[in-house]
Scaffold this active site. Structure first.
Site, PDB file in Angstrom:
ATOM      1  N   LYS A 225       0.821  -1.220   0.000  1.00 51.91           N
ATOM      2  CA  LYS A 225       0.000   0.000   0.000  1.00 51.91           C
ATOM      3  C   LYS A 225       0.850   1.263   0.000  1.00 51.91           C
ATOM      4  O   LYS A 225       2.038   1.232   0.322  1.00 51.91           O
ATOM      5  CB  LYS A 225      -0.968  -0.029   1.186  1.00 51.91           C
ATOM      6  N   ARG A 260      -3.460 -10.084   5.113  1.00 49.18           N
ATOM      7  CA  ARG A 260      -3.903 -10.142   3.713  1.00 49.18           C
ATOM      8  C   ARG A 260      -2.806  -9.535   2.852  1.00 49.18           C
ATOM      9  O   ARG A 260      -2.406  -8.396   3.080  1.00 49.18           O
ATOM     10  CB  ARG A 260      -5.211  -9.361   3.564  1.00 49.18           C
TER      11      ARG A 260
HETATM   12  C1  7PJ Z   1      -8.103  -4.475   1.944  1.00 50.70           C
HETATM   13  C2  7PJ Z   1      -9.148  -5.277   1.488  1.00 50.70           C
HETATM   14  C3  7PJ Z   1      -7.779  -4.495   3.344  1.00 50.70           C
HETATM   15  C4  7PJ Z   1      -9.544  -6.099   3.614  1.00 50.70           C
HETATM   16  C5  7PJ Z   1      -8.298  -4.158  -0.169  1.00 50.70           C
HETATM   17  C6  7PJ Z   1      -5.336  -3.278  -1.694  1.00 50.70           C
HETATM   18  C7  7PJ Z   1      -6.623  -2.539  -1.733  1.00 50.70           C
HETATM   19  N1  7PJ Z   1      -9.863  -6.086   2.307  1.00 50.70           N
HETATM   20  N2  7PJ Z   1      -9.262  -5.059   0.162  1.00 50.70           N
HETATM   21  N3  7PJ Z   1      -8.542  -5.327   4.124  1.00 50.70           N
HETATM   22  N4  7PJ Z   1      -7.576  -3.801   0.889  1.00 50.70           N
HETATM   23  N5  7PJ Z   1     -10.239  -6.878   4.445  1.00 50.70           N
HETATM   24  O1  7PJ Z   1      -5.281  -4.490  -1.511  1.00 50.70           O
HETATM   25  O2  7PJ Z   1      -4.309  -2.586  -1.865  1.00 50.70           O
HETATM   26  O3  7PJ Z   1      -6.895  -3.799   3.853  1.00 50.70           O
HETATM   27  S1  7PJ Z   1      -8.081  -3.569  -1.797  1.00 50.70           S
END
Ligand code: 7PJ
Length: 283
Positions: A225, A260
């Site tokens: 990010k 994640r």
């Molecule tokens: C997240 C997500 C996060 C959860 C994205 C990216 C943006 N779902 N979906 N937590 N971020 N639960 O992956 O850079 O931080 S999309």
């Protein structure tokens, strides 16, 4: 499948095992920009199988980009992107699949196709999403976002980012209880980068353990990010692997039950070191 996934998440929350690694499987045109419509599911499948080889614990399949500035996708388009991918993965491997969506219809169809977890960046606040979760009875990740993707990075404001997010979670937990979504199914995620400045994101990571007081397993998604780009000076997300691994280990140390991320191979190695020191040699 659902019961063993819940048990693994809770075991990680209790600190009995390393965090589960949730690997990102994006099925959006921007992530497969050189692929045509027809080979997209096969490319996503190949990517998912590689993550499985690398030791992923959960595959998070998403068909709508939620990056800052992203435009929403219609339900038919989203279904067309994710359902063939879930079916193909399910036909090949047993790894739990999470569906990254805010739409009730996508939740239902994804679970029917074999997903056993919901990852909702709106925390079940879209019309009908709470009812769908109550009906499906699978684990749900409730993420915090201030504003909406199109505008969320404009002027994020908090009194105290950690306390404000804690009270948001308190309110969502109550709404889930009232709707009949069992507490044992819920995972909480402060949503790094979703309506947060660099300072907000750093406070959230530094004080991530304060969220443990809510009594639910926590998820951290920091991988590649822009906060990592701001700190390292690396504008290309692909160059942020080491920074992402460091962030995942810091989140693990503060009690994340799930991390994640994109870079499964590197992070699984790092978490093996984390577990050997933190779980096996601290008595
Ligand atoms: C997240 C997500 C996060 C959860 C994205 C990216 C943006 N779902 N979906 N937590 N971020 N639960 O992956 O850079 O931080 S999309």
């Amino acid at each position: 499948m659902t019961d063993s996934l819940i048990e693994a998440i809770h075991s990680a929350q209790r600190g009995e095992r390393r965090p589960l690694v949730m690997g990102i499987v994006n099925v959006t045109p921007d992530s497969f920009s050189d692929g045509g419509r027809f080979d997209r599911p096969d490319r996503a499948l190949a990517h998912a199988l590689r993550l499985v080889e690398e030791g992923v614990d959960i595959l998070d399949v998403g068909g709508e980009s939620t990056r800052p500035g992203a435009e929403p996708v219609g339900v038919d388009e989203e279904l067309e992107r994710v359902i063939p991918v879930i079916e193909r993965i399910r036909g090949r491997v047993d790894v739990p699949i999470s569906i990254d969506t805010v739409k009730p219809e996508v939740m239902r169809r994804a679970v029917a196709a074999g997903a056993t977890m919901i990852n909702d960046v709106l925390g079940l606040r879209a019309e009908g999403a709470m009812a769908a979760a109550a009906e499906l009875q699978v684990p749900v990740c409730i993420m915090h976002m201030q504003g909406e993707p199109r505008t969320m990075q404009k002027e994020p404001r908090y009194i105290d980012v950690v306390e404000d997010i804690r009270s948001f979670f308190g309110e969502r937990l109550q709404a889930c209880r009232e709707a009949g979504v069992d507490d044992s199914l819920l995972v909480l995620d402060p949503g790094f980068g979703f309506g947060k400045t660099l300072e907000h994101n750093l406070q959230l990571l530094a004080r991530f353990d304060h969220l443990r007081g809510l009594g639910r397993p926590l998820l951290a998604g920091i991988s590649r990010k822009s906060m990592l780009g701001a700190l390292t000076g690396k504008s290309d997300p692909g160059q942020r692997v080491a920074a992402s691994v460091a962030a995942a280990v810091l989140a693990a140390g503060r009690g994340a039950a799930i991390v994640r991320l994109h870079d499964v191979d590197e992070t699984v190695d790092a978490l093996k070191i984390f577990a050997a020191v933190e779980h096996d040699h601290r008595g």
